[in-house]
Design a protein around this motif. Structure first.
Motif, PDB file in Angstrom:
ATOM      1  N   ILE A 217      33.115  42.331  37.984  1.00 30.64           N
ATOM      2  CA  ILE A 217      33.183  42.433  36.521  1.00 30.64           C
ATOM      3  C   ILE A 217      32.325  43.616  36.041  1.00 30.64           C
TER       4      ILE A 217
ATOM      5  N   ILE B 294      43.355  37.688  37.904  1.00 29.60           N
ATOM      6  CA  ILE B 294      42.080  37.868  37.200  1.00 29.60           C
ATOM      7  C   ILE B 294      41.650  36.634  36.430  1.00 29.60           C
ATOM      8  N   SER B 295      42.572  35.706  36.156  1.00 24.82           N
ATOM      9  CA  SER B 295      42.102  34.473  35.517  1.00 24.82           C
ATOM     10  C   SER B 295      41.221  33.675  36.478  1.00 24.82           C
ATOM     11  N   TRP B 296      41.435  33.805  37.772  1.00 31.08           N
ATOM     12  CA  TRP B 296      40.556  33.135  38.736  1.00 31.08           C
ATOM     13  C   TRP B 296      39.165  33.754  38.715  1.00 31.08           C
ATOM     14  N   LEU B 297      39.134  35.079  38.556  1.00 30.98           N
ATOM     15  CA  LEU B 297      37.873  35.807  38.544  1.00 30.98           C
ATOM     16  C   LEU B 297      37.033  35.372  37.350  1.00 30.98           C
ATOM     17  N   LEU B 298      37.740  35.199  36.212  1.00 30.88           N
ATOM     18  CA  LEU B 298      37.080  34.816  34.975  1.00 30.88           C
ATOM     19  C   LEU B 298      36.470  33.431  35.106  1.00 30.88           C
ATOM     20  N   ARG B 299      37.165  32.598  35.871  1.00 31.95           N
ATOM     21  CA  ARG B 299      36.807  31.208  35.971  1.00 31.95           C
ATOM     22  C   ARG B 299      35.662  30.965  36.955  1.00 31.95           C
ATOM     23  N   ALA B 300      35.570  31.863  37.946  1.00 32.16           N
ATOM     24  CA  ALA B 300      34.595  31.635  39.032  1.00 32.16           C
ATOM     25  C   ALA B 300      33.189  32.045  38.598  1.00 32.16           C
ATOM     26  N   GLY B 301      32.182  31.494  39.253  1.00 28.43           N
ATOM     27  CA  GLY B 301      30.806  31.903  38.980  1.00 28.43           C
ATOM     28  C   GLY B 301      30.551  33.326  39.471  1.00 28.43           C
ATOM     29  N   ARG B 302      29.540  33.992  38.884  1.00 31.84           N
ATOM     30  CA  ARG B 302      29.268  35.399  39.215  1.00 31.84           C
ATOM     31  C   ARG B 302      28.888  35.602  40.681  1.00 31.84           C
TER      32      ARG B 302
ATOM     33  N   VAL C 232      31.968  38.154  42.390  1.00 31.39           N
ATOM     34  CA  VAL C 232      32.651  38.171  41.097  1.00 31.39           C
ATOM     35  C   VAL C 232      31.849  39.013  40.095  1.00 31.39           C
TER      36      VAL C 232
END
Lengths: 468, 468
Positions: A177, A209-217, A173
């Motif tokens: 980003i 992309i909301s899943w991407l935002l939510r997940a840890g890096r 992730v």
């Protein structure tokens, strides 16, 4: 999305009461002001009126203006606003506007657009104008447009934008980003899903992309992704719309024949296609071929007269049927009085069955899996409605003419015609669909032909047998 | 989106050739297998067939089954799949299914859904069943559903989901991403825009999340946001759909009467509404009231017979008009032979004008700003088509009957009726719309009534004057 209108920003006066009413429709007062400014040749006032408008509202405005005023308005738009307005225009109006724009101004306006939108505009140009406009554009924009035009009309290739956000499976992730921040110049202005691709650039999954935002890096894309519906670049746009609608997609990756990612389609383009297909269906069922909103009298005549002439043919055919029974009519003029009822009721019942069948076919709710069941149901409906209306009509005829045999004749004819209407209204669109024809186009002609013919023939024929 | 079907995941067999054909339609073979398993009472086989399906495909399947088979299938679904299938079902089928489900199973299935989808299902329940189902649910889910049902039907309040991603203006991109990571339990599963709110929770802007991803962590939301279209919680869903479509929105914030953020609406719900409104319009124009796909014979009869009875009334009225001219018809039976042509052509031209007007009103392209211009255009179209068809018909009548005065009579009658059709077809929907009635419902009755009456009266009346 990128240019939603300004309801809340105090600096922008887009939605002030002058231009739009509470229903988001341009007010008659605003349209009048534009017309006045155009008539006076008052450029600055015109520009002041237009500049705050959303492109969708400029396009709406064009639909309310005469052809002359449209030319004045379009020449008064800034390149930005002109570019964003062009894809919003109705086809007929766009063609007219494009004819009147200088190639340079058009080339400048098109550079403001995504490749799919620009291509949609360029495809409407005449060959020589297309050449002039393309050669006035930077090479990279020109190449993108020509690439898009290389796909057949009404396919996914034309709809898609080439800019997509893709990432390899092994990225995290955080990698993703960081990539978006660094490379944002090459990415689409708006995107809703990230497509995860394998080393040969084939999509293997998608991530909202909301899943991407939510997940840890640290999470890897391969652990986050879900399966995606891929669209083939040569798929018909109607098919694409069906997939989006059925599975509630926001965006989907487009792949070439080898399965490699070549672009993406987003739901906002799909909403337009759904509306356009619906509009075509509803107009075709009424015997109106492609009629654009801005069309003049001759344009409208052209879109409607073909079906009227065909209808003249079927109506004359029905008259020929009646002509076979002139002796019967001379003997009992009540037959002439009542016969239009039989044809009219049959025509209406046929239109009902036909419209339901055409819509079910379009929604893929009527397929080989249930065609027999639907047909059986329609015949039962025809019988039930037929008996009801036949009894009513027999009673009315009885009160009016007091001839029991005339009541029996018209009752039987109504029953026969309503069953014929159910059969024709259901079978004809199914058959046209199997023959890969659009059932909305030719079905109404065939169905009214059958209900007129069966109506007159059964009523007057039965009259000869029963009454006379 | 959250459950797009598995085209690429090798572990999931959703889209294998057995269930869906190339057009994403369930195959007759698959439907048959389900029917066989249901007939045999073979639960495990049924579950194996159903478990890989996308909820949208389960809903499709239900449309292909008889009522008995539907009950067997629905009782064989897992709670997850049942929950996700319920919102996808056609209204008529959903009502039937809900009647047959035990309250406990239903309560369990509803907990899988977003509050808006769950509320849409609960609203279809009978009062006593609703009470039983709600009391079997956890308090928090129950409260969300009851809150949603507190808004009027067909309003934004019913459509919206209460979960939204909001952030204060002074936050940076980094603050926001950190917040999403920490609080993701309370956020919607999918979201497309972040709404920036002021201290009183009023939306002051929106940010597509792809912009957030692209921007540096230090950028403040107030520098990134753009104006947003806000939706009032009591706004009609048709209005909401119009705004989404016009301005190409993906999501929009919903506010209460005080302007405070209370939820969001996303485009996938809007696509359904657009399709539903289009479906209603197309069926109403054909005289079919709410007809659900799974309806039995009696359901279909109920949806169609009212209009047939009204049509019987107008057809009998037309017969009464003809009845006034029995002497003329007895004198010249050719009048009876030709008169249906005049009515038929008029009816078709009226349907054309009517359909164009109804569609333009629905798309808000026909407003007070251009009503006069459209009406004038339609009259010119009626005259042009009228002259053309009149000349053709006069020629045909001339060849057939060899009576110049008969040709003149039918030509004039056709011309008069086509102008009447243009006027009626355009004015009647406009008037109904001004009276806040749905123009698609009653217009066809009025228009055919007028074209039948004018057709027969002008032809037979002129015959009395010119011919006899």
């Amino acid at each position: 999305m990128s240019d939603t209108i300004a309801t809340l920003d105090p600096d922008v006066t887009v939605q002030d009461n002058e231009a739009l009413d509470d229903d988001y429709v341009l007010t008659a007062g605003f349209v009048e002001k534009v017309v006045d400014a155009a008539d006076d040749g008052d450029g600055p006032r015109l520009r002041a009126l237009l500049d705050g408008l959303h492109p969708a509202d400029v396009a709406d405005l064009m639909g309310f203006l005469t052809s002359e005023h449209r030319t004045v308005v379009v020449l008064g738009l800034s390149p930005d606003l002109l570019g964003e307005t062009l894809p919003e225009l109705d086809d007929g109006i766009r063609e007219e506007v494009l004819e009147r724009l200088p190639a340079g101004a058009l080339a400048e306006a098109l550079q403001e657009l995504d490749s799919d939108d620009a291509a949609a505009v360029v495809e409407d140009l005449e060959d020589d104008q297309r050449e002039r406009v393309l050669s006035a554009m930077p090479l990279v924009d020109r190449a993108a447009i020509e690439n898009s035009l290389g796909y057949a009309e009404d396919t996914a290739g034309r709809l898609m934008q080439r800019e997509v956000m893709a990432a390899p499976q092994f990225w995290t992730v955080g990698d993703t980003i960081d990539h978006v921040r660094a490379q944002h110049e090459e990415l689409p202005e708006l995107f809703f899903d990230i497509y995860v691709v394998d080393p040969s650039n084939k999509p293997v999954g998608g991530i909202p992309i909301s899943w991407l935002l939510r997940a840890g890096r640290d999470i890897r894309l391969s652990d986050l992704m879900e399966p995606v519906n891929v669209i083939a670049v040569d798929q018909d746009q109607e098919e694409v719309a069906y997939i989006f609608e059925k599975y509630h997609l926001i965006s989907a990756p487009v792949v070439d024949a080898a399965g490699r990612l070549v672009g993406q389609i987003t739901v906002d383009d799909i909403v337009n296609i759904i509306q356009e297909e619906n509009r075509e269906d509803i107009l075709r069922l009424a015997g109106v071929s492609d009629e654009s909103r801005g069309a003049g009298v001759l344009g409208v005549v052209r879109s409607r007269i073909p079906w009227l002439i065909v209808n003249l043919g079927t109506a004359v055919f029905a008259s020929l049927v009646i002509g076979q029974f002139q002796t019967e009519i001379e003997t009992l003029v009540a037959l002439a009085v009542l016969m239009p009822v039989v044809a009219s009721i049959g025509g209406n019942a046929g239109t009902q069955a036909l419209t339901v069948a055409v819509r079910s076919l379009a929604a893929r709710e009527l397929t080989s899996a249930n065609a027999m069941r639907i047909l059986t149901r329609e015949i039962m409906v025809g019988l039930t409605n037929g008996v009801t209306i036949a009894v009513l009509m027999a009673a009315i005829a009885g009160v009016w003419f007091g001839l029991p045999k005339l009541s029996l004749t018209i009752g039987l004819a109504v029953l026969i015609n309503l069953v014929a209407a159910s059969l024709a209204g259901t079978l004809i669109p199914i058959i046209l669909d199997r023959l890969d024809r659009d059932p909305a186009v030719a079905s109404p002609v065939f169905v009214t032909w059958i209900t007129d013919t069966v109506g007159f023939f059964s009523f007057l024929g039965l009259a000869g047998l029963i009454l006379l």
